[in-house]
Design an enzyme around this catalytic site. Structure first.
Site, PDB file in Angstrom:
ATOM      1  N   HIS A  59     -24.751   1.107 -27.485  1.00  0.00           N
ATOM      2  CA  HIS A  59     -25.731   1.829 -26.815  1.00  0.00           C
ATOM      3  C   HIS A  59     -26.385   0.634 -25.822  1.00  0.00           C
ATOM      4  CE1 HIS A  59     -26.222   4.619 -30.592  1.00  0.00           C
ATOM      5  NE2 HIS A  59     -25.667   5.273 -29.605  1.00  0.00           N
ATOM      6  N   LYS A  87     -29.604  17.708 -38.406  1.00  0.00           N
ATOM      7  CA  LYS A  87     -28.877  16.523 -38.824  1.00  0.00           C
ATOM      8  C   LYS A  87     -29.969  15.559 -39.736  1.00  0.00           C
ATOM      9  CE  LYS A  87     -26.055  13.077 -36.400  1.00  0.00           C
ATOM     10  NZ  LYS A  87     -25.746  12.749 -34.936  1.00  0.00           N
ATOM     11  N   ARG A 110     -15.905   5.476 -25.571  1.00  0.00           N
ATOM     12  CA  ARG A 110     -14.923   4.746 -26.530  1.00  0.00           C
ATOM     13  C   ARG A 110     -13.614   4.937 -26.478  1.00  0.00           C
ATOM     14  NH1 ARG A 110     -19.124   4.916 -31.512  1.00  0.00           N
ATOM     15  NH2 ARG A 110     -18.917   7.021 -30.520  1.00  0.00           N
ATOM     16  N   SER A 112     -23.167   4.495 -34.695  1.00  0.00           N
ATOM     17  CA  SER A 112     -24.353   4.580 -35.604  1.00  0.00           C
ATOM     18  C   SER A 112     -24.007   4.797 -37.070  1.00  0.00           C
ATOM     19  CB  SER A 112     -25.388   5.540 -35.205  1.00  0.00           C
ATOM     20  OG  SER A 112     -25.965   5.028 -33.882  1.00  0.00           O
TER      21      SER A 112
HETATM   22  O1  PNS Z   1     -25.732  10.746 -30.195  1.00  0.00           O
HETATM   23  P1  PNS Z   1     -25.085  12.363 -30.214  1.00  0.00           P
HETATM   24  O2  PNS Z   1     -25.684  13.047 -31.257  1.00  0.00           O
HETATM   25  O3  PNS Z   1     -23.557  12.299 -30.061  1.00  0.00           O
HETATM   26  O4  PNS Z   1     -25.698  13.123 -28.919  1.00  0.00           O
HETATM   27  C1  PNS Z   1     -25.631  14.444 -28.559  1.00  0.00           C
HETATM   28  C2  PNS Z   1     -26.569  14.878 -27.510  1.00  0.00           C
HETATM   29  C3  PNS Z   1     -28.197  14.431 -27.684  1.00  0.00           C
HETATM   30  C4  PNS Z   1     -26.222  14.132 -26.253  1.00  0.00           C
HETATM   31  C5  PNS Z   1     -26.336  16.265 -27.446  1.00  0.00           C
HETATM   32  O5  PNS Z   1     -26.388  16.886 -28.885  1.00  0.00           O
HETATM   33  C6  PNS Z   1     -27.340  17.176 -26.659  1.00  0.00           C
HETATM   34  O6  PNS Z   1     -27.344  17.109 -25.404  1.00  0.00           O
HETATM   35  N1  PNS Z   1     -27.994  17.996 -27.491  1.00  0.00           N
HETATM   36  C7  PNS Z   1     -29.112  18.796 -26.722  1.00  0.00           C
HETATM   37  C8  PNS Z   1     -28.799  20.128 -26.814  1.00  0.00           C
HETATM   38  C9  PNS Z   1     -27.912  20.758 -25.691  1.00  0.00           C
HETATM   39  O7  PNS Z   1     -28.524  20.554 -24.544  1.00  0.00           O
HETATM   40  N2  PNS Z   1     -26.886  21.452 -25.840  1.00  0.00           N
HETATM   41  C10 PNS Z   1     -26.043  22.067 -24.798  1.00  0.00           C
HETATM   42  C11 PNS Z   1     -25.022  20.900 -24.237  1.00  0.00           C
HETATM   43  S1  PNS Z   1     -23.624  21.043 -25.359  1.00  0.00           S
END
Ligand code: PNS
Length: 159
Positions: free
Chosen positions: A17, A41, A90, A128
């Site tokens: 990150h 989560k 990745r 993570s």
């Molecule tokens: O680190 P992560 O958990 O893979 O991140 C995921 C994240 C935060 C990027 C994704 O879950 C997100 O954008 N959540 C907000 C909800 C949203 O906007 N959903 C619509 C797009 S799929």
């Protein structure tokens, strides 16, 4: 001004990150690291702790802001006058996941671009969840996360 939002759970922030944040900060005028308040989560660190850990390891970068968000990412972008979502890639697994999210976000607002930056090769294996697993079973996480937060993680894992 080109503002990019780098969203994620960051539970906890890893060297992967941090590398994307540093490289993104050279490409964009400002990076907003947006930490998701995950309602479904179970996280190792609370939302304010995840934000603080990121602030601790990015204090030397001038053009970044670290904040939490909940709800739709697109709404967060609009509220912050940002037009780019920055992601790190990745493997092909990430690609499938990111492609689906990018399409969904594009459906919600086609004026916003998702830009993916390839991971640095040395960080290809870092996530993570892998960091938490290694720490939980007594492995060495130095080299996987910024050194300033190794003890925060080990202390929390051992509680
Ligand atoms: O680190 P992560 O958990 O893979 O991140 C995921 C994240 C935060 C990027 C994704 O879950 C997100 O954008 N959540 C907000 C909800 C949203 O906007 N959903 C619509 C797009 S799929």
């Amino acid at each position: 001004m080109k503002v990019a939002v780098y969203p994620g759970s960051f539970d906890p922030i890893t060297n992967g990150h941090l590398d994307i944040i540093k490289r993104g900060a050279k490409v964009f005028d400002k990076i907003i690291v947006a930490v998701l308040v995950n309602i479904d989560k179970k996280c190792l660190f609370e939302i304010n702790e995840r934000v603080e850990l990121i602030k601790k390891v990015t204090s030397n970068i001038d053009n970044i802001e670290v904040v939490s968000f909940s709800g739709l990412l697109m709404n967060f972008l609009k509220e912050n006058n940002a037009n780019v979502i920055l992601k790190g890639l990745r493997t092909t697994y990430d690609f499938e996941y990111e492609l689906q999210m990018a399409f969904m976000n594009n459906e919600l607002d086609s004026s916003i671009e998702t830009i993916c930056m390839m991971t640095s090769q040395k960080n290809l294996h870092i996530s993570s969840s892998a960091v938490k697993q290694v720490a939980r079973f007594g492995g060495n996480i130095e080299g996987l996360v910024p050194k300033e937060i190794v003890s925060d993680i080990m202390t929390r894992i051992n509680i």
